[in-house]
Design a protein around this motif. Structure first.
Motif, PDB file in Angstrom:
ATOM      1  N   ASN A   2      -1.883 -12.546  -3.574  1.00 51.48           N
ATOM      2  CA  ASN A   2      -1.308 -12.133  -2.294  1.00 51.48           C
ATOM      3  C   ASN A   2      -0.929 -13.309  -1.408  1.00 51.48           C
ATOM      4  OD1 ASN A   2      -4.438 -12.037  -2.167  1.00 51.48           O
ATOM      5  ND2 ASN A   2      -3.804 -12.419  -0.050  1.00 51.48           N
ATOM      6  N   ARG A  11      -0.817   1.629   4.940  1.00 52.91           N
ATOM      7  CA  ARG A  11      -2.020   1.797   5.761  1.00 52.91           C
ATOM      8  C   ARG A  11      -2.515   0.425   6.189  1.00 52.91           C
ATOM      9  NH1 ARG A  11      -2.802   2.894   0.459  1.00 52.91           N
ATOM     10  NH2 ARG A  11      -4.479   1.828  -0.656  1.00 52.91           N
ATOM     11  N   ASP A  12      -3.338   0.438   7.191  1.00 49.29           N
ATOM     12  CA  ASP A  12      -3.948  -0.776   7.744  1.00 49.29           C
ATOM     13  C   ASP A  12      -5.075  -1.215   6.825  1.00 49.29           C
ATOM     14  OD1 ASP A  12      -4.730  -2.785   9.527  1.00 49.29           O
ATOM     15  OD2 ASP A  12      -6.035  -1.395  10.647  1.00 49.29           O
ATOM     16  N   MET A  13      -4.855  -2.283   6.069  1.00 47.88           N
ATOM     17  CA  MET A  13      -5.903  -2.759   5.152  1.00 47.88           C
ATOM     18  C   MET A  13      -5.794  -4.267   5.018  1.00 47.88           C
ATOM     19  SD  MET A  13      -4.500  -1.675   1.353  1.00 47.88           S
ATOM     20  CE  MET A  13      -5.412  -2.982   0.512  1.00 47.88           C
ATOM     21  N   PRO A  14      -6.888  -4.927   4.651  1.00 51.91           N
ATOM     22  CA  PRO A  14      -6.826  -6.389   4.511  1.00 51.91           C
ATOM     23  C   PRO A  14      -5.852  -6.791   3.403  1.00 51.91           C
ATOM     24  CG  PRO A  14      -9.108  -5.617   4.583  1.00 51.91           C
ATOM     25  CD  PRO A  14      -8.241  -4.401   4.419  1.00 51.91           C
ATOM     26  N   ILE A  15      -5.080  -7.830   3.674  1.00 53.36           N
ATOM     27  CA  ILE A  15      -4.087  -8.265   2.694  1.00 53.36           C
ATOM     28  C   ILE A  15      -4.774  -8.713   1.401  1.00 53.36           C
ATOM     29  CG2 ILE A  15      -2.188  -9.867   2.255  1.00 53.36           C
ATOM     30  CD1 ILE A  15      -1.843 -10.055   5.353  1.00 53.36           C
ATOM     31  N   ASN A  16      -5.926  -9.354   1.546  1.00 48.56           N
ATOM     32  CA  ASN A  16      -6.562  -9.895   0.337  1.00 48.56           C
ATOM     33  C   ASN A  16      -7.255  -8.826  -0.514  1.00 48.56           C
ATOM     34  OD1 ASN A  16      -8.906  -9.428   1.720  1.00 48.56           O
ATOM     35  ND2 ASN A  16      -9.378 -11.606   2.078  1.00 48.56           N
ATOM     36  N   TYR A  27      -5.298  -6.660  -1.824  1.00 42.72           N
ATOM     37  CA  TYR A  27      -4.089  -6.279  -2.577  1.00 42.72           C
ATOM     38  C   TYR A  27      -4.442  -5.798  -3.984  1.00 42.72           C
ATOM     39  CZ  TYR A  27       0.450  -7.498  -4.939  1.00 42.72           C
ATOM     40  OH  TYR A  27       1.591  -7.501  -5.671  1.00 42.72           O
ATOM     41  N   PRO A  65       0.842  -1.195   0.000  1.00 43.24           N
ATOM     42  CA  PRO A  65       0.000   0.000   0.000  1.00 43.24           C
ATOM     43  C   PRO A  65       0.883   1.254   0.000  1.00 43.24           C
ATOM     44  CG  PRO A  65      -0.677  -1.553   1.732  1.00 43.24           C
ATOM     45  CD  PRO A  65       0.639  -2.021   1.205  1.00 43.24           C
TER      46      PRO A  65
END
Lengths: 652, 652
Positions: free
Chosen positions: B250, B185-190, B192, B181
């Motif tokens: 991912n 930032r804090d985001m779900p890996i999936n 991507y 990212p």
């Protein structure tokens, strides 16, 4: 501060350089039998060297493994210094190996490797090596080529006359170079004389598992104990130590420790002392020293602080110690394969002094003493002298033997190796070194059975011998063929750190025992993950433990969520491979530690403390398969107050 | 956790091993011209190698300097990892070199050294090398062979398609391997896909002093950018990057990133972008990255945190970027000496794809596009294809050139080097590698002027090629003579770490510039002690500063009193020698740091925090003269409440 003029002493150094440079030019222009030498050192691709040479890294703190005659470097075994490549001193498993009474220490100065012996012959089980600076002895296991034990030596400083083994590896011996107050105390430095002590430590080695323990420390007068070697054959049961600074000077030693015409070789009858302590002799003294042991089944080290050491006053053990006067600040202290001759090389002289063990025993029996030093009898020089080698060189340091009646001595100042005959003491050959040679090594040269095919000289200065690399240039080894009457220079090869000393051994003794993998079924690491069903992630407050596996070519898990800023994340990673030469690594962006490089069947742990939210990758830094580049994963790091659950997935 | 079966993929790895082992046996029994090969690699003692090879240490994080054809290791230059031997990352002067936005990091994974160029030819001024794990580019000065600059790369991860220079060293380029990212930032890996970005960073290099600065970052789609090379000659002004994982998977990339039949080579017209940013184009983005510079006059590094980076959206610069479809997860991305051919090696294929720069320009001009990816035009494969090399091997990785119309490609899976002809694309020779070769190197092979005498193959697996050293065995290089029609294997030589890639150069270009000493008169270290009259000890609260000199063979001062438990003692030590190859060292018992190894004319600093009262020795760990053993001193440590005055003396 006092200014001081050192013209005379500096001249010694300059003379050495001038001398050696002149020789260098001569050699480069004289046509050697290059073709013949080339073939002698060429080990055809796919074939093996004849000898292992375990070469001390000196100020690197490590032990290098070379092949002879090729001079090729196979491995640098981390011993006393951190190694970021192998995670030694960085991962949780090996950090305890570098613990000491002073705390964690990331470096030392490694000096004298010695291979374990049985019946006075090399058995190839272990290599021992000393750490000089913060006194320690390490043991390397020659099935895994890993350091498996380090023991600190209390009451010692500049642990230099170490680490040499007796002929059945009953003991590995560690003698102090610098004397210090024992016990340590706040006192004026210039009250050194008569107040400082020199500890000679005898470490027992368990015949089964090799475990070391300090059996006793002999508390000697406050001289500098420079080098040592065991008796062998007829002199088995004795140990010999050179001394310098018998003046007990505490400052400007280059002048003040060179005043006495003779210093001593201390002859120590350890059999007598062993009997004394086995019968309750000696004094238990409070001490504080680390004993660090690496367990091959848990793949982990533990450090234990020991609190007491047995100290022996030599005056209380009749017949334990004698001094043999030896000229000119002797450095090397070497014993021939028969055990009869003890050679002391006065580093400021031209001649070598050879003492006779038989004469020594005779003089002791007849009490032919020439006074005493701090109560220890001094034998008469003439009564113990076997002969003198009039070398024609300058600055003799060390001597080794070929088992055919010849001895080889290095000369630092005149930069050469001189070959001479035992018993006739005549010089029969000399070859220049490039430059300023310290130790030399013949495989088995410190045993009853040398393998006298090659001698390896270890040089301190190289200057123009290799392509330049800026102000810092490599130190170097040189290999000579000694199978004929005359030595033949075959090869110059650069070394890791300072090639301080080396121990060589025929390859066949060692290679058959070399392990190929660690068996997963024998992995007792407390955090091992032995199959994919055990893969898991656990939280314990702010500690997160990831139990992960690796196999060609993925990590399990490779997508991790639920980690938060402020967590301390332990990656416990097990390499599930069971094939030879398939390590995997793991590294995490921004981790303030090294990679892990994990051998098949092994488990290792690194710690990561994420400081920023985001999605952060990890990957395998060891090129392990055609899909190595795909061996990667991500960790999502959320804010400290996030409520995202811990999860680890693969392929979802 | 999900269990997954990888039989098909594991088979790829096993096939490689079986294949290579079988070849190994054959070679060991076939009689090569050993004598001839021996002479070809033998560099007679006292004579010099023809080439320097700067070999990446891979997961060691360092850069090794070898000589060719001998394969001898002259120096390990510390770059991204701590080195206890050289005090790199331990002394006060070099600690800032390892600073990053994540704090002090003691390790990285070094990959691709590249030598600076002028007019497309090697000029021998600098070597650049990338740190993969915590993205950085380092610069090594070839007058001192020291790392003098490290710059961190923000918005990047697994900095792999780096560090290659343009033909006048206008830029050194650093492409991200992993997309992340941007900004983090804090985001779900999936999530991507479509959300992560891949930064390609162009670092300007000052033509005078070589100072690096990030000129701009091109923010590309979230693929994996694997390798890169500059255009040269006719294609000067362009840069080419291979991509894989255009699937934007991912997890489990060994399966999920191998789905597309073709990925891309990204062709970047950096001249157009340079003009764009020089005219005010691009966006200044907040960032946080370290820029560490070592000053050769102060012998000290400083670390500065930079707070902003210029980001360029490729869609805003017409003509800046095109995609060239390239089969099967291409790994290597190599450009021939003329600049016409761009070779993409699909690591899962047998064939090599060669693109034509001329055809590419033509297709661009005629807008022959085959769709777009994230707005970037995709050229038609057939329109840019120059030819295909039907190699007969498996797993091609990298290609270099001999300047005589031949190309040499490594094959990881079939473990071989294949020689083929440019323009006819015919295979003319193949030689086995032992085993699993990655990169190969011809000196100057990445420039307009290769020196096509040798090719060096860098192998990941060695297994039985050398004497065994336990479960961990060395990685290896192999040297082939390529002066004739057929390649001839000359030598196997083991390497430090992973010999990931190398850069070679004729010795004559570099050796004449190599510094021999640092001039004392130019020493601007703030704590230098340039002569004995400046020797002093100062207290500042609990800080004690010792301004000390060293010269053969003493320290000034060598008796120090007045230090107390709880003090923080700084030893600022200057080596007064002005002769070549006369370093001195200093080490203090129990210090929780490394030694110092100080070159003539240089000043270095270590810190010691004594914890126990007593009289503690220090000494020189580098064997510097015949009286080296006498080069020692003592520090008296008194209780914290002691009133003993600070003093330092010598010879009193």
């Amino acid at each position: 501060m006092r200014k001081y003029s050192f013209i005379a002493l500096a001249a010694l150094g300059f003379a050495a350089l001038l001398n050696s440079c002149a020789k260098g030019e001569k050699s480069a222009s004289s046509g050697a039998l290059a073709s013949n030498a080339a073939e002698k050192v060429y080990v055809k691709p796919g074939t093996h060297d004849d000898f292992y040479a375990f070469v001390s890294g000196g100020f690197s703190g490590q032990l290098s493994v070379y092949g002879l005659p090729s001079g090729r470097l196979f491995k640098v075994i981390p011993v006393f210094s951190q190694d970021p490549e192998k995670a030694y001193g960085y991962n949780e498993e090996t950090k305890p190996m570098l613990n000491t009474s002073h705390g964690f220490i990331p470096w030392d100065d490694a000096h004298h490797p010695d291979i374990s012996q049985t019946n006075g012959e090399l058995d190839g089980r272990f290599v021992f090596i000393n750490g000089n600076n913060t006194p320690r002895i390490a043991k390397i296991d020659l099935t895994t080529f890993e350091t498996t034990e380090i023991i600190e030596i209390p009451n010692s400083a500049g642990n230099h006359s170490s680490s040499f083994v007796t002929e059945n590896t009953e003991y590995v011996v560690a003698g102090t170079r610098f004397s210090v107050p024992v016990p340590q105390r706040d006192m004026p430095i210039n009250e050194y004389k008569g107040n400082f002590k020199g500890a000679l430590s005898f470490l027992s080695v368990d015949p089964e598992d090799g475990r070391m323990d300090i059996k006793f420390q002999l508390m000697m007068p406050g001289f500098d104990y420079d080098l040592s070697h065991p008796g062998r054959g007829k002199s088995h049961g004795w140990f010999f130590f050179t001394t310098y600074n018998t003046e007990e000077a505490n400052s400007l030693l280059e002048v003040n420790a060179s005043q006495n015409d003779k210093d001593f070789i201390a002859a120590v009858n350890w059999k007598v002392i062993e009997e004394y302590v086995n019968n309750g002799g000696g004094t238990k003294m409070p001490a504080n020293y680390a004993h660090n042991v690496y367990d091959e089944h848990t793949h982990s080290a533990t450090s234990t602080m020991k609190k007491e050491v047995l100290v022996v006053d030599p005056l209380k053990v009749p017949g334990a110690v004698y001094f043999l006067p030896t000229p000119k600040s002797p450095h090397g202290c070497d014993v021939d394969p028969s055990g009869e001759y003890i050679i002391g090389n006065g580093k400021l002289s031209a001649d070598l002094t050879v003492h006779s063990f038989t004469k020594m025993l005779d003089a002791i029996e007849k009490k032919k003493f020439d006074g005493e030093a701090y109560g220890i009898p001094i034998l008469k020089f003439e009564d113990v002298l076997a002969g003198t080698v009039n070398s024609g060189g300058l600055g003799p340091l060390h001597t080794e033997f070929d088992g055919k009646g010849n001895a080889y001595t290095t000369f630092f100042i005149s930069s050469e190796v001189v070959k001479w005959k035992l018993e006739t003491w005549e010089v029969v050959d000399r070859q220049p070194c490039y430059y300023s040679v310290g130790h030399l090594m013949i495989p088995g040269g410190n045993s009853r059975k040398p393998f006298g095919k090659y001698v390896m000289a270890m040089n301190k200065i190289t200057k123009d011998r290799y392509l330049p690399t800026g102000p810092e240039v490599t130190q170097s080894a040189q290999l000579y063929d000694i199978s004929g009457e005359k030595m033949e220079l075959l090869l110059d090869f650069p070394t890791i750190g300072e090639p301080h000393y080396a121990a060589g051994i025929p390859a066949d003794i060692v290679k058959k025992n070399s392990k190929k993998i660690f068996k997963l079924s024998e992995n007792k690491h407390p955090h091992a993950t032995l199959n994919d069903s055990e893969v898991r992630i656990e939280r314990n407050g702010k500690e997160v433990h990831i139990y992960m596996t690796m196999i060609r070519s993925h990590f399990n898990p490779d997508n991790i969520e639920g980690v938060k800023v402020g967590d301390k994340v332990y990656f416990h990673v097990t390499n599930l491979e069971q094939d030879y030469d398939v390590p995997h690594g793991i590294s995490m962006i921004g981790a303030q530690t090294s990679e892990l490089l994990i051998m098949p069947g092994q488990t290792e742990t690194f710690v990561w403390e994420p400081k920023q939210v985001g999605v952060w990758p990890f990957y395998c830094p060891d090129f392990c398969s055609a899909l190595h580049q795909e061996m990667q994963g991500y960790v999502r790091v959320s804010p400290a107050d996030s409520d995202i659950e811990l999860s680890g997935t693969l392929g979802e």
